[in-house]
Design an enzyme around this catalytic site. Structure first.
Site, PDB file in Angstrom:
ATOM      1  N   LYS A 282      13.956 -19.854  -0.080  1.00 45.35           N
ATOM      2  CA  LYS A 282      12.565 -19.927   0.340  1.00 45.35           C
ATOM      3  C   LYS A 282      11.985 -21.283  -0.069  1.00 45.35           C
ATOM      4  O   LYS A 282      12.135 -21.724  -1.201  1.00 45.35           O
ATOM      5  CB  LYS A 282      11.766 -18.786  -0.305  1.00 45.35           C
ATOM      6  CG  LYS A 282      10.427 -18.512   0.349  1.00 45.35           C
ATOM      7  CD  LYS A 282       9.815 -17.215  -0.164  1.00 45.35           C
ATOM      8  CE  LYS A 282       8.529 -16.889   0.579  1.00 45.35           C
ATOM      9  NZ  LYS A 282       7.907 -15.627   0.110  1.00 45.35           N
ATOM     10  N   GLU A 368       2.669   0.443   1.125  1.00 43.28           N
ATOM     11  CA  GLU A 368       1.319   0.935   0.863  1.00 43.28           C
ATOM     12  C   GLU A 368       1.235   2.464   0.912  1.00 43.28           C
ATOM     13  O   GLU A 368       0.453   3.063   0.163  1.00 43.28           O
ATOM     14  CB  GLU A 368       0.343   0.322   1.867  1.00 43.28           C
ATOM     15  CG  GLU A 368       0.141  -1.178   1.701  1.00 43.28           C
ATOM     16  CD  GLU A 368       1.198  -2.010   2.400  1.00 43.28           C
ATOM     17  OE1 GLU A 368       1.142  -3.249   2.275  1.00 43.28           O
ATOM     18  OE2 GLU A 368       2.091  -1.432   3.056  1.00 43.28           O
ATOM     19  N   ARG A 396      -2.244   0.840   6.684  1.00 40.60           N
ATOM     20  CA  ARG A 396      -0.907   1.405   6.796  1.00 40.60           C
ATOM     21  C   ARG A 396      -0.763   2.707   6.007  1.00 40.60           C
ATOM     22  O   ARG A 396       0.209   3.445   6.195  1.00 40.60           O
ATOM     23  CB  ARG A 396       0.117   0.375   6.302  1.00 40.60           C
ATOM     24  CG  ARG A 396       0.188  -0.867   7.181  1.00 40.60           C
ATOM     25  CD  ARG A 396       0.679  -2.093   6.423  1.00 40.60           C
ATOM     26  NE  ARG A 396       2.012  -1.957   5.879  1.00 40.60           N
ATOM     27  CZ  ARG A 396       3.124  -2.307   6.516  1.00 40.60           C
ATOM     28  NH1 ARG A 396       3.052  -2.797   7.741  1.00 40.60           N
ATOM     29  NH2 ARG A 396       4.299  -2.183   5.951  1.00 40.60           N
TER      30      ARG A 396
END
Length: 625
Positions: A282, A368, A396
């Site tokens: 990353k 979530e 969500r």
């Protein structure tokens, strides 16, 4: 000569010889870095997949072949290759190109996405639709391993593996999502076939039998190879994905272009469900992003040479910081307080809480739904769970809020960061629906502070409250108001009259209170004297004060940074209907549409939610000559 200037579509990329691709990758990285330094953006995840993106577009034939990006913050290189090189400098700006794949932008953006873990389900749908239509195009889903912590990813994986259609899944494993990955899945993915144990076993076994000439020795060699393969299955991700019905390939170096191209060409010839495990870095190619990938996951403008993030104007602390500091303080006073985040410890201000109370801090990953039900379980056993989550991401977990928390009337605190428009991330991230989707749930109490000091008191109120309760606050800095040292719970359902006026009333909620006060001050100089109310609570409303004002003035204006459908203004209309009162009500908020990207102040101004817009609407409504 620039290679990137020759790339206007994936077809142009196919004309480049393989030896030119590393130079193209460097030019793409430079454009991403320069643009994000100016505009901000998701720089680290996109830098990590440049070679992977080049390989995908070199081998597959977009848009006939469908490339589906999970989350979408990995798609900058894809956008550049797919015809948006010259407009890339408008990334994430008002009327510019989106920071996420967007179907209306390009035929190559086949899946519009801003939330994670959806790619596998979408790709399975694409693959089945293709087969039903008798077509032969390829479908490729690119999912980051952070997204594998979301339950829907495994629902999609399970169904796709069961169907075993022609589907390619690329698992981009950078050991990061936004913050450091958490959970058993992340740990399992890190157990690659490069593990020291497997290599040591292999070396020692080979040394033991390498000189064997007998049939017995040759049998030992075959046995050793079987054992090695068994260990790879037991201790590597292959076991997991093969159990789901996928053919597993990898892990492979996601920055090795020849290897990527060779692998993609081989996979393209297969007609079953295949998963390619790709290891990437990353922030690859920009040292500050490699060193701090969490910061550079999604970052504001920064100095190109140093990577130093440029701070905005004003020295006031952010709402997020005030929330985090206050929660850590309340946890010192009450050992029942537990903090939960869904892969966003930095974004929700919980980093210090995690350091001060590590045993009471839980990062559940990009999950979530689990986070909400986990909080409900904690509450059942007497804890005071605080789920800090962006407004857009709590969407969500709607069923869990309704079914697991509110039906049981459990004391779970939902701290909704980024309530209202959030700026340049656009419609997938604006938190403009929470008042509507929480207000109608029985047992839910819902409030919004006018400033950072009131946020402190509301958090204290929420911790002390014995039932489901949510407070929502905006992205960005507060007003720099003094912070009270003594925290006191507010009276549930009581508003605050901030300004007395003789001609009408503005009833404002949360981030709209100070603009309403400013508008009232300006209108007063023009002869229109308005009262201003800080509503504080959406549910329950301060019926006593509101009815008193309606009876006095006969009309009022409601102000909210939320969708008008089902929001705060609608709650006021319902109150009047229940009481049988006739009144003129002007509701100011966001219309029935998705709000596009842009700076917060730009979007509020566009929709009449700044001082000037409020004053203009009030002049017309109260018919100021």
């Amino acid at each position: 000569m620039s290679l990137l200037n020759q790339i206007n579509a994936p077809a142009d990329l196919k004309q480049l010889p393989q030896t030119d691709l590393p130079k193209l990758a460097a030019e793409i990285r430079q454009l991403i870095i320069e643009t994000c330094a100016k505009n901000g953006g998701h720089i680290a995840p996109s830098l990590g997949v440049v070679e992977l993106t080049i390989a995908l577009h070199k081998v597959f034939n977009s848009p006939e072949d469908k490339l589906i990006w999970d989350v979408g913050h990995q798609a900058y290189a894809h956008k550049i290759i797919c015809g948006r090189r010259d407009s890339f400098n408008s990334l994430r700006t008002l009327d510019g190109i989106s920071g996420f794949p967007k179907r209306c932008e390009s035929e190559h953006d086949v899946w519009e996405v801003g939330h994670s873990s959806t790619s596998l389900s979408a790709a399975t749908g694409y693959a089945v639709a293709r087969d039903l239509a008798g077509r032969t195009n390829k479908v490729v889903a690119v999912i980051g391993d952070g997204s594998m912590t979301g339950g829907i990813a495994f629902e999609g994986l399970n169904h796709a593996g069961h169907l075993n259609r022609d589907l390619v899944v690329v698992l981009n494993d950078n050991e990061m999502s936004i913050a450091e990955n958490v959970g058993a899945v992340s740990g399992f993915l890190s157990r690659t076939s490069s593990s020291e144990f497997i290599h040591k076993f292999k070396r020692e076994t080979e040394q033991l039998i390498k000189h064997a000439k007998s049939d017995m020795g040759q049998g030992a060699i075959r046995l050793a190879r079987k054992i090695e393969n068994s260990f790879k299955g037991l201790f590597t991700p292959a076991m997991l994905f093969q159990a789901f019905g996928f053919e597993y390939i990898g892990p492979i170096d996601g920055h090795d272009l020849p290897l990527l191209l060779e692998t993609m060409e081989r996979v393209k010839k297969l007609d079953n469900a295949v998963l390619i495990h790709v290891i990437t870095t990353k922030g690859k190619g920009y040292k500050p992003a490699e060193q701090n990938p969490s910061l550079f996951h999604g970052v504001g403008p920064f100095e190109l040479e140093t990577g130093k993030v440029l701070k905005g104007k004003g020295g006031a602390a952010s709402y997020t910081a005030i929330f985090g500091n206050t929660l850590a303080r309340l946890a010192e006073e009450d050992e029942r307080v537990v903090a939960i985040t869904a892969a966003m410890p930095d974004g929700t201000g919980l980093t210090n809480f995690a350091k001060q109370h590590p045993e009471r801090f839980f990062d559940v990953g990009i999950a979530e739904q689990h986070g909400a039900t986990f909080a409900a379980g904690l509450a059942c056993e007497g804890k005071k769970p605080v789920f800090a989550v962006y407004s857009t991401f709590l969407q969500r977990a709607y069923d869990q809020v309704l079914h697991d928390v509110c039906i049981q009337n459990l004391p779970v605190v939902f701290a909704l960061d980024r309530g209202g428009v959030v700026g340049n991330d656009g419609p997938t991230h604006h938190g403009v629906f929470d008042l509507s989707y929480l207000r109608h749930i029985p047992n839910m109490t819902l409030m919004a502070p006018k400033d950072e000091n009131e946020l402190q008191h509301m958090l204290k109120t929420a911790i002390d409250f014995n039932g489901p309760i949510a407070l929502r606050y905006p992205r960005g800095n507060g007003y720099g108001v003094p912070l009270d040292q003594d925290l006191k719970p507010l009276t549930i359902g009581k508003a605050e009259l901030l300004r007395e006026g003789a001609d009408g009333v503005l009833v404002a909620l949360g981030s709209m209170v100070y603009p309403a006060l400013d508008a009232a001050a300006e209108l007063a100089t023009e002869g229109l004297d308005l009262s201003v109310v800080n509503a504080r609570f959406v549910k329950p409303l301060d019926a006593e004060l509101l009815l008193q004002l309606v009876k006095r003035f006969g009309r009022l204006v409601t102000l909210e940074e939320n969708a008008l459908q089902g929001g705060f203004g609608t709650a006021v209309l319902e109150l009047l209907e229940e009481q049988g009162l006739q009144a003129q009500v002007l509701r100011i908020g966001y219309p029935d549409q998705y709000i596009e990207q842009g700076e917060q102040h730009e979007l509020r101004a566009m929709h009449g939610l700044d001082k000037e817009g409020i004053a203009k609407s009030a002049r017309m409504f109260f018919k100021l000559p």
